[in-house]
Design an enzyme around this catalytic site. Sequence first.
Site, PDB file in Angstrom:
ATOM      1  N   CYS A 236      -8.101  -6.203  -0.201  1.00  0.00           N
ATOM      2  CA  CYS A 236      -8.271  -6.471  -1.647  1.00  0.00           C
ATOM      3  C   CYS A 236      -7.131  -7.371  -2.113  1.00  0.00           C
ATOM      4  CB  CYS A 236      -8.399  -5.188  -2.449  1.00  0.00           C
ATOM      5  SG  CYS A 236      -6.993  -4.103  -2.368  1.00  0.00           S
TER       6      CYS A 236
ATOM      7  N   ALA B 142     -10.450   4.510   6.184  1.00  0.00           N
ATOM      8  CA  ALA B 142     -11.621   4.865   5.383  1.00  0.00           C
ATOM      9  C   ALA B 142     -11.357   5.574   4.059  1.00  0.00           C
ATOM     10  CB  ALA B 142     -12.572   5.700   6.225  1.00  0.00           C
ATOM     11  N   ALA B 143     -10.184   6.208   3.895  1.00  0.00           N
ATOM     12  CA  ALA B 143      -9.988   6.989   2.659  1.00  0.00           C
ATOM     13  C   ALA B 143      -9.792   6.068   1.459  1.00  0.00           C
ATOM     14  CB  ALA B 143      -8.769   7.889   2.811  1.00  0.00           C
ATOM     15  N   PRO B 144     -10.274   6.446   0.284  1.00  0.00           N
ATOM     16  CA  PRO B 144     -10.910   7.723  -0.060  1.00  0.00           C
ATOM     17  C   PRO B 144     -12.394   7.821   0.292  1.00  0.00           C
ATOM     18  CG  PRO B 144     -10.655   6.387  -2.024  1.00  0.00           C
ATOM     19  CD  PRO B 144      -9.997   5.617  -0.918  1.00  0.00           C
ATOM     20  N   GLY B 145     -13.014   6.724   0.723  1.00  0.00           N
ATOM     21  CA  GLY B 145     -14.378   6.884   1.222  1.00  0.00           C
ATOM     22  C   GLY B 145     -15.412   6.009   0.526  1.00  0.00           C
ATOM     23  N   GLY B 146     -14.943   5.059  -0.306  1.00  0.00           N
ATOM     24  CA  GLY B 146     -15.901   4.181  -0.992  1.00  0.00           C
ATOM     25  C   GLY B 146     -16.803   3.462  -0.003  1.00  0.00           C
ATOM     26  N   LYS B 147     -16.177   2.846   1.014  1.00  0.00           N
ATOM     27  CA  LYS B 147     -16.997   2.062   1.949  1.00  0.00           C
ATOM     28  C   LYS B 147     -17.714   2.982   2.933  1.00  0.00           C
ATOM     29  CE  LYS B 147     -14.376  -1.925   0.889  1.00  0.00           C
ATOM     30  NZ  LYS B 147     -13.260  -1.201   0.209  1.00  0.00           N
TER      31      LYS B 147
ATOM     32  N   GLU C 240      -9.135   8.227   8.941  1.00  0.00           N
ATOM     33  CA  GLU C 240      -8.012   7.933   8.039  1.00  0.00           C
ATOM     34  C   GLU C 240      -6.733   8.464   8.670  1.00  0.00           C
ATOM     35  OE1 GLU C 240      -7.314   6.242   5.204  1.00  0.00           O
ATOM     36  OE2 GLU C 240      -5.282   7.029   5.401  1.00  0.00           O
TER      37      GLU C 240
ATOM     38  N   ASP D 211     -10.968  -2.067   6.803  1.00  0.00           N
ATOM     39  CA  ASP D 211     -10.686  -2.325   5.388  1.00  0.00           C
ATOM     40  C   ASP D 211      -9.183  -2.087   5.258  1.00  0.00           C
ATOM     41  OD1 ASP D 211     -11.272  -2.853   2.691  1.00  0.00           O
ATOM     42  OD2 ASP D 211     -11.410  -0.730   2.227  1.00  0.00           O
TER      43      ASP D 211
HETATM   44  N1  SAM Z   1     -11.876   1.844   2.850  1.00  0.00           N
HETATM   45  C1  SAM Z   1     -11.348   2.625   1.751  1.00  0.00           C
HETATM   46  C2  SAM Z   1     -12.391   2.742   0.674  1.00  0.00           C
HETATM   47  O1  SAM Z   1     -13.269   1.873   0.573  1.00  0.00           O
HETATM   48  O2  SAM Z   1     -12.384   3.746  -0.067  1.00  0.00           O
HETATM   49  C3  SAM Z   1     -10.051   2.053   1.237  1.00  0.00           C
HETATM   50  C4  SAM Z   1      -9.047   1.872   2.326  1.00  0.00           C
HETATM   51  S1  SAM Z   1      -7.465   1.325   1.811  1.00  0.00           S
HETATM   52  C5  SAM Z   1      -7.726  -0.332   1.439  1.00  0.00           C
HETATM   53  C6  SAM Z   1      -6.620   1.270   3.333  1.00  0.00           C
HETATM   54  C7  SAM Z   1      -6.435   2.596   4.025  1.00  0.00           C
HETATM   55  O3  SAM Z   1      -5.686   2.357   5.227  1.00  0.00           O
HETATM   56  C8  SAM Z   1      -5.645   3.622   3.235  1.00  0.00           C
HETATM   57  O4  SAM Z   1      -6.382   4.814   3.147  1.00  0.00           O
HETATM   58  C9  SAM Z   1      -4.372   3.845   4.055  1.00  0.00           C
HETATM   59  O5  SAM Z   1      -3.938   5.176   4.043  1.00  0.00           O
HETATM   60  C10 SAM Z   1      -4.799   3.431   5.454  1.00  0.00           C
HETATM   61  N2  SAM Z   1      -3.666   2.993   6.298  1.00  0.00           N
HETATM   62  C11 SAM Z   1      -2.371   2.834   5.944  1.00  0.00           C
HETATM   63  N3  SAM Z   1      -1.639   2.452   7.016  1.00  0.00           N
HETATM   64  C12 SAM Z   1      -2.478   2.369   8.057  1.00  0.00           C
HETATM   65  C13 SAM Z   1      -2.311   2.054   9.428  1.00  0.00           C
HETATM   66  N4  SAM Z   1      -1.138   1.723   9.930  1.00  0.00           N
HETATM   67  N5  SAM Z   1      -3.406   2.105  10.219  1.00  0.00           N
HETATM   68  C14 SAM Z   1      -4.609   2.421   9.727  1.00  0.00           C
HETATM   69  N6  SAM Z   1      -4.815   2.725   8.426  1.00  0.00           N
HETATM   70  C15 SAM Z   1      -3.770   2.705   7.601  1.00  0.00           C
END
Ligand code: SAM
Length: 447
Positions: free
Chosen positions: A225, A105-110, A128, A172
């Site tokens: 993305c 979820a980070a940084p939290g847009g969705k 996260e 995501d």
């Molecule tokens: N959903 C977020 C938004 O809309 O702001 C963006 C998420 S970003 C595409 C993917 C996220 O997955 C990152 O915050 C990352 O730290 C986390 N991530 C990395 N490795 C992961 C893992 N093995 N399992 C779950 N999440 C992971």
Amino acid sequence: MSLPQKFLDLLPFSEEEKLRLIDGLQSDPVISIRKNPFKQNDLFENEEKVVWSKHGKYIQKRPNFTGDPLFHAGTYYAQEASSMFLEQVLEAIDLSNKVVLDLCAAPGGKSTLINACLPKSGLLIANEVVKSRSWILKENLDKWGSSNVIVTHNDPVDFEQFLGFFNVVLVDAPCSGEGMFRKDKNAINEWSEKNVDLCCKRQKRILADIIPTLTEGGVLIYSTCTFNDKENLENLLWLQENYEVENFSFKIPCNEGIIEVNAGGLKGYQFLPGLTKGEGFFLSAMRVYGGRGKYKVPKRIRKLRLNEWEGNSNLFINNDNKNYIINESIHNFPEQFEDILKSVLWDLNPIKIGCEIGQEIKGKIKYSHELSFSNELKKEAFDIVEVSKEEAIKYLQKKDLISVPEIKSWGLISYRKQPLGWVKKVGNRLNNYYPKVFRIRKDFIGD
Ligand code: SAM
């Protein structure tokens, strides 16, 4: 811009679409924001709407977000436009009394978008795995101001107890980030097929960990993305081969250049810069069947009693939540989800539970920063200190204000009627309670 040949080879698009994508990647990124529907503001009224989002707006020029107090007040979130398409799926689901997990979820847009679509009777659990990023997620959800939210800092595998638990799960996924090529030129240099393969394996692992947590017929939303076949279409085919999934249909606003793809019955929606006004994004939604059991209350710690705080009941308006005392802090949280809260406390690592009111020390309450952003705070219950933009910036820099207002004790610093945080009058002094970790460092006075 020179793009790796292998990257071009992995694109599952027609020659024309590829050419438009290459063109799109060389043009300037589009800037967009999404307004917080729970906070009153008349910002960006005349800006162009994002077609697939009620509160999304394109803006002409990147503003100085850090120098805008209304950004710090959570009145809007800077989110790239394509990602807002998630709203179309959420709109097609009745989210009343439902629990939604945003796993990555980070940084939290969705997460802020999900929260904007959730009725009060719904609950969002935003998770996260990366610790530093989980605090940013919490900060953004604090500013968003809703109390039907829990933020956890866990690995997907930690959710293994939560069988048949969530009505909607958004993955995501962490991905190779091709959709960011236009915004972040380094992403091109860092791209490799090996990394795409690694991402692909990790995405399957995350999906396998979390699918059993869906209720029977619950909705899984998978997004990345990226543009390549492996992380998108191949993962959809893999889901079909390994789980009982069925395409979840929802309305899509047509003629916006969104490419609809079909992976053995599951539909995916691809956004390409050059075809759509936004960055690269891929999304698919499906119902998941094949019930894999139910959440089991751990035997060891079955007796978790949550105490209710009997203090000030006059803090909120339109809020039927209960005020729980958890680890010496008081949290305003919907009573309807008390059992879920217990499960989260048993099995996960929550770093935000509803809206934290504060801590009671020797009969006196020290208000928490997040309370100042609550959309349900009864502002009349506090002294409001309305400040100019200059003073608001000083406050956000954790500096002393120019003038000391006439207040008795706790006061809410507010800019254009939007709270930014607390101050407290002690004798003739005004203490600035803006958290040090969030203070803005540069001199942003003026534009
Ligand atoms: N959903 C977020 C938004 O809309 O702001 C963006 C998420 S970003 C595409 C993917 C996220 O997955 C990152 O915050 C990352 O730290 C986390 N991530 C990395 N490795 C992961 C893992 N093995 N399992 C779950 N999440 C992971």
